[in-house]
Design a protein around this motif. Structure first.
Motif, PDB file in Angstrom:
ATOM      1  N   VAL A 164       1.873  12.155   0.230  1.00 48.98           N
ATOM      2  CA  VAL A 164       2.218  10.897  -0.445  1.00 48.98           C
ATOM      3  C   VAL A 164       2.965  11.172  -1.737  1.00 48.98           C
ATOM      4  O   VAL A 164       3.999  10.550  -2.019  1.00 48.98           O
ATOM      5  N   ASN A 165       2.460  12.104  -2.553  1.00 51.00           N
ATOM      6  CA  ASN A 165       3.126  12.410  -3.818  1.00 51.00           C
ATOM      7  C   ASN A 165       4.537  12.944  -3.594  1.00 51.00           C
ATOM      8  O   ASN A 165       5.466  12.621  -4.348  1.00 51.00           O
ATOM      9  N   GLY A 166       4.703  13.747  -2.545  1.00 46.76           N
ATOM     10  CA  GLY A 166       6.034  14.257  -2.243  1.00 46.76           C
ATOM     11  C   GLY A 166       7.015  13.150  -1.901  1.00 46.76           C
ATOM     12  O   GLY A 166       8.165  13.162  -2.357  1.00 46.76           O
ATOM     13  N   MET A 167       6.559  12.166  -1.123  1.00 43.97           N
ATOM     14  CA  MET A 167       7.434  11.049  -0.753  1.00 43.97           C
ATOM     15  C   MET A 167       7.765  10.179  -1.961  1.00 43.97           C
ATOM     16  O   MET A 167       8.902   9.731  -2.135  1.00 43.97           O
ATOM     17  N   LEU A 168       6.782   9.948  -2.822  1.00 43.69           N
ATOM     18  CA  LEU A 168       7.024   9.129  -4.006  1.00 43.69           C
ATOM     19  C   LEU A 168       8.029   9.806  -4.943  1.00 43.69           C
ATOM     20  O   LEU A 168       8.894   9.144  -5.525  1.00 43.69           O
ATOM     21  N   GLU A 169       7.923  11.123  -5.077  1.00 43.42           N
ATOM     22  CA  GLU A 169       8.864  11.837  -5.936  1.00 43.42           C
ATOM     23  C   GLU A 169      10.278  11.788  -5.373  1.00 43.42           C
ATOM     24  O   GLU A 169      11.254  11.634  -6.121  1.00 43.42           O
ATOM     25  N   ARG A 170      10.391  11.897  -4.046  1.00 37.69           N
ATOM     26  CA  ARG A 170      11.710  11.843  -3.431  1.00 37.69           C
ATOM     27  C   ARG A 170      12.350  10.463  -3.614  1.00 37.69           C
ATOM     28  O   ARG A 170      13.547  10.353  -3.902  1.00 37.69           O
ATOM     29  N   VAL A 171      11.554   9.430  -3.463  1.00 32.77           N
ATOM     30  CA  VAL A 171      12.082   8.078  -3.611  1.00 32.77           C
ATOM     31  C   VAL A 171      12.486   7.817  -5.066  1.00 32.77           C
ATOM     32  O   VAL A 171      13.529   7.212  -5.347  1.00 32.77           O
ATOM     33  N   ARG A 194      10.555   0.175  -4.523  1.00 32.05           N
ATOM     34  CA  ARG A 194       9.503  -0.839  -4.673  1.00 32.05           C
ATOM     35  C   ARG A 194       8.700  -0.987  -3.379  1.00 32.05           C
ATOM     36  O   ARG A 194       7.466  -1.098  -3.408  1.00 32.05           O
ATOM     37  N   ASP A 195       9.381  -0.991  -2.229  1.00 32.57           N
ATOM     38  CA  ASP A 195       8.689  -1.150  -0.943  1.00 32.57           C
ATOM     39  C   ASP A 195       7.754   0.025  -0.678  1.00 32.57           C
ATOM     40  O   ASP A 195       6.609  -0.170  -0.236  1.00 32.57           O
ATOM     41  N   VAL A 196       8.221   1.244  -0.960  1.00 25.60           N
ATOM     42  CA  VAL A 196       7.397   2.431  -0.703  1.00 25.60           C
ATOM     43  C   VAL A 196       6.177   2.445  -1.619  1.00 25.60           C
ATOM     44  O   VAL A 196       5.053   2.725  -1.179  1.00 25.60           O
ATOM     45  N   TYR A 197       6.372   2.140  -2.892  1.00 26.05           N
ATOM     46  CA  TYR A 197       5.241   2.126  -3.820  1.00 26.05           C
ATOM     47  C   TYR A 197       4.260   1.006  -3.475  1.00 26.05           C
ATOM     48  O   TYR A 197       3.032   1.200  -3.554  1.00 26.05           O
ATOM     49  N   ASP A 198       4.771  -0.148  -3.092  1.00 28.68           N
ATOM     50  CA  ASP A 198       3.877  -1.254  -2.719  1.00 28.68           C
ATOM     51  C   ASP A 198       3.035  -0.890  -1.495  1.00 28.68           C
ATOM     52  O   ASP A 198       1.840  -1.189  -1.449  1.00 28.68           O
ATOM     53  N   LEU A 199       3.637  -0.247  -0.508  1.00 30.56           N
ATOM     54  CA  LEU A 199       2.886   0.186   0.671  1.00 30.56           C
ATOM     55  C   LEU A 199       1.792   1.178   0.286  1.00 30.56           C
ATOM     56  O   LEU A 199       0.661   1.102   0.798  1.00 30.56           O
ATOM     57  N   THR A 200       2.119   2.099  -0.598  1.00 29.40           N
ATOM     58  CA  THR A 200       1.142   3.100  -1.027  1.00 29.40           C
ATOM     59  C   THR A 200      -0.031   2.445  -1.748  1.00 29.40           C
ATOM     60  O   THR A 200      -1.200   2.786  -1.488  1.00 29.40           O
ATOM     61  N   LEU A 201       0.260   1.517  -2.644  1.00 28.19           N
ATOM     62  CA  LEU A 201      -0.806   0.849  -3.394  1.00 28.19           C
ATOM     63  C   LEU A 201      -1.674   0.007  -2.472  1.00 28.19           C
ATOM     64  O   LEU A 201      -2.901  -0.067  -2.665  1.00 28.19           O
ATOM     65  N   TRP A 217      -4.802   5.904  -5.954  1.00 28.75           N
ATOM     66  CA  TRP A 217      -4.261   4.582  -6.285  1.00 28.75           C
ATOM     67  C   TRP A 217      -3.865   4.527  -7.761  1.00 28.75           C
ATOM     68  O   TRP A 217      -2.792   4.016  -8.108  1.00 28.75           O
ATOM     69  N   SER A 218      -4.717   5.063  -8.645  1.00 30.03           N
ATOM     70  CA  SER A 218      -4.430   5.046 -10.076  1.00 30.03           C
ATOM     71  C   SER A 218      -3.228   5.919 -10.402  1.00 30.03           C
ATOM     72  O   SER A 218      -2.348   5.529 -11.184  1.00 30.03           O
ATOM     73  N   LYS A 219      -3.172   7.104  -9.808  1.00 27.23           N
ATOM     74  CA  LYS A 219      -2.036   7.986 -10.068  1.00 27.23           C
ATOM     75  C   LYS A 219      -0.733   7.372  -9.567  1.00 27.23           C
ATOM     76  O   LYS A 219       0.313   7.489 -10.212  1.00 27.23           O
ATOM     77  N   THR A 220      -0.809   6.698  -8.403  1.00 24.16           N
ATOM     78  CA  THR A 220       0.392   6.037  -7.883  1.00 24.16           C
ATOM     79  C   THR A 220       0.831   4.910  -8.801  1.00 24.16           C
ATOM     80  O   THR A 220       2.026   4.714  -9.043  1.00 24.16           O
ATOM     81  N   ASN A 221      -0.117   4.155  -9.337  1.00 20.02           N
ATOM     82  CA  ASN A 221       0.213   3.069 -10.261  1.00 20.02           C
ATOM     83  C   ASN A 221       0.883   3.601 -11.521  1.00 20.02           C
ATOM     84  O   ASN A 221       1.814   2.992 -12.050  1.00 20.02           O
ATOM     85  N   LEU A 222       0.392   4.735 -12.021  1.00 23.38           N
ATOM     86  CA  LEU A 222       0.999   5.320 -13.218  1.00 23.38           C
ATOM     87  C   LEU A 222       2.433   5.760 -12.941  1.00 23.38           C
ATOM     88  O   LEU A 222       3.332   5.549 -13.759  1.00 23.38           O
ATOM     89  N   LYS A 223       2.643   6.374 -11.782  1.00 23.81           N
ATOM     90  CA  LYS A 223       4.012   6.777 -11.415  1.00 23.81           C
ATOM     91  C   LYS A 223       4.904   5.558 -11.221  1.00 23.81           C
ATOM     92  O   LYS A 223       6.076   5.562 -11.620  1.00 23.81           O
TER      93      LYS A 223
END
Length: 556
Positions: A164-171, A194-201, A217-223
């Motif tokens: 998940v973190n790898g995909m968020l960094e790429r996006v 926005r779509d990728v982060y919303d799906l993750t959350l 969830w918290s780390k994703t929100n911070l990113k």
């Protein structure tokens, strides 16, 4: 007992026969086991063949290969579970928007779907068919999250978090690297992020997600909050901060039973949230909330944030102090930010070192910022050499050299917006220092002379600087605008003859007589004393004459 008796054993033929038969059964393979092994080998071979196609640049063939891996593993797992081939309802992927776990997918499916996402992201970075590739990224990312949430897949939490973190960094990098000149591609990149982060959350929400994971969830929100800040979407950023604060407050109610490690994690989380708040309020120019968030972050105890997070808090805090013209606190904040960036190995340390130098000059401090051993190591950096020269010119009151460095933009000093905002203050500070040094030995001095010492600036600017000094109580005098002369308090009672202009005071002249002894200085001192004596004599004669007239009138 003899040795032969010690090593004699009795065997029962029935036992031996049963044991041999049991061993044969234990190592006997069935046709089903062989089929499962063959299927697993085929899946693995198909996966690595697809990766080879990807490395060779054949992306279409690679994508087909990764899709085959998913299909093969699903069919194998369905067959092993005894599911009817005609019954497709349990693995229907048409309801992906519901984010329900996908059955009969395993670790190879998870890996293959990740590779599919990377392929489409690579195509997006090459600006190839943005519409179809972005849709494919979202669709496959949904599949990846659904597979990760399935208990049958057996994906470890560490593997899920890493993927998940790898995909968020790429996006996020796709957004940061998007061409600002192409508004369409930039807008689509932001929509995809926005779509990728919303799906993750949604997937990892602590209470409503298909795979609840409060930490992720918290780390994703911070990113996500950091990305929104970079995208300048303040409204969404405020919503993210509210969610983080609500989650933090709910966890804070259980602080009495928290261990030391949990308290440290809580403090770190609080500082990371405060960092987002500080960035938001700094951009919104909300000084009151900015100050509150900064002091809240500095009051946290037990937190161990990343040095880069701490550096960012200190850097924005230093800018806050600069805006309030609290240069002493700004110097301390910028110095701490510089050390934290240096610890993180971030080149932003040079930016904070520039700010430290600027704050030190505005504070009119006699301490050279490069005297510290942390800053001394960067003295010879090309971006810092210009700042070093600027500091030397400042301490030497060399206005011409100081302005020359700024005008030539040595070391790209003026490329920084924050520095440009305070250039006027820098010039005003060094000019003020030069004025105080220039007018020191004089009781009266022409404004034109001061302007010449300030690199021939307009006389109007000289008047403005003198007025500021008088109002601040740093200069006791007045400006004779008619004659264009500054008159210090010690000579207000004297005349305004040209001979008295730009001459040392009588006390200074007396010192010159004793130390230098030049003819010119002695003549100047004599003229001043003679003028004062004549003024005094005239005043006495006038008083005596008036008394004599009054006495004659009284006697008559």
């Amino acid at each position: 007992m003899s040795d032969s008796d010690a090593y004699s054993y009795e065997y029962d033929e029935s036992d031996a026969g049963s044991g041999s038969h049991a061993d044969e059964e234990a190592f006997e393979y069935t046709d089903d086991d062989e089929a499962k092994e063959d299927a697993a080998v085929n899946i693995e071979n198909t996966y690595y063949n697809a990766k080879a196609s990807r490395d060779n640049g054949d992306f279409e063939e690679a994508a087909e290969g990764f899709e085959d891996v998913v299909k093969m593993e699903v069919e194998t797992n369905r067959k092993n579970a005894g599911v009817d081939e005609d019954n497709k309802m349990e693995v229907d992927e048409s309801k992906a928007h519901l984010l329900t776990p996908l059955k009969y997918h395993g670790s190879w499916s998870y890996k293959a779907i990740k590779q599919l996402i990377k392929l489409h992201l690579r195509s997006l970075s090459d600006n190839n068919d943005f519409d179809s590739n972005s849709s494919a990224v979202v669709r496959n990312y949904e599949r990846m999250l659904r597979v990760a949430s399935s208990s049958d897949a057996g994906i470890s939490p560490n593997a899920v978090e890493k993927g998940v973190n790898g995909m968020l960094e790429r996006v996020s990098s796709l957004v940061n690297n998007s061409n600002s000149a192409d508004s369409t591609s930039e807008s689509m990149a932001r929509t995809l992020a926005r779509d990728v982060y919303d799906l993750t959350l949604r997937a990892f929400h602590p209470h409503e997600g298909i795979s609840p994971n409060e930490r992720l969830w918290s780390k994703t929100n911070l990113k996500y909050g950091q990305l929104l800040y970079e995208m300048n979407e303040t409204t969404k950023l405020q919503a993210v901060i509210r969610d983080l604060l609500a989650s933090s407050s709910s966890n804070g109610s259980e602080s009495e039973s928290m261990s030391f490690d949990n308290i440290a994690q809580s403090g770190t989380h609080t500082m990371e949230i405060a960092a987002l708040q500080i960035q938001l309020y700094s951009r919104l120019k909300d000084t009151k909330k900015l100050r509150a968030a900064y002091h809240s972050a500095m009051a946290v105890r037990g937190g161990i944030p990343h040095p880069r997070t701490l550096a960012m808090i200190q850097e924005l805090g230093g800018k806050m102090h600069m805006d309030a013209r609290n240069f002493d606190d700004a110097c301390q904040a910028f110095f701490q930010a510089f050390k934290s960036y240096d610890e993180a190995g971030d080149r932003a340390r040079l930016r904070c070192l520039k700010y430290l130098v600027m704050a030190s000059m505005l504070h009119a401090s006699s301490i050279n910022p490069f005297d510290s051993h942390e800053a001394r190591a960067h003295r010879d950096d090309p971006e810092i050499v210009a700042m070093t020269n600027l500091v030397q010119a400042f301490h030497n009151d060399d206005v011409k050299k100081f302005e020359g460095i700024l005008q030539k933009n040595e070391g790209r000093i003026m490329d920084d917006e924050f520095v440009r905002e305070h250039v006027a203050d820098l010039l005003r500070t060094i000019r003020t220092q030069v004025i105080i040094r220039t007018i020191g030995p004089y009781t009266r001095i022409r404004l034109v002379r001061i302007a010449q010492d300030l690199n021939n600036i307009p006389v109007e600017d000289v008047e403005s600087l003198l007025v500021s000094l008088i109002l601040d109580g740093k200069l006791d005098g007045k400006i004779d605008q008619v004659h264009g002369v500054l008159v210090k308090a010690s000579s207000r009672g004297g005349g305004t003859s040209e001979a008295a202009l730009e001459t040392p005071s009588s006390a200074a002249a007396g010192k010159c007589n004793g130390s230098i002894g030049s003819i010119e200085s002695r003549n100047m001192a004599a003229i001043v004393q003679l003028t004062s004596a004549l003024d005094h004599l005239t005043e006495v004669v006038t008083k005596v004459s008036s008394k004599g007239v009054f006495y004659q009138q009284a006697t008559q």
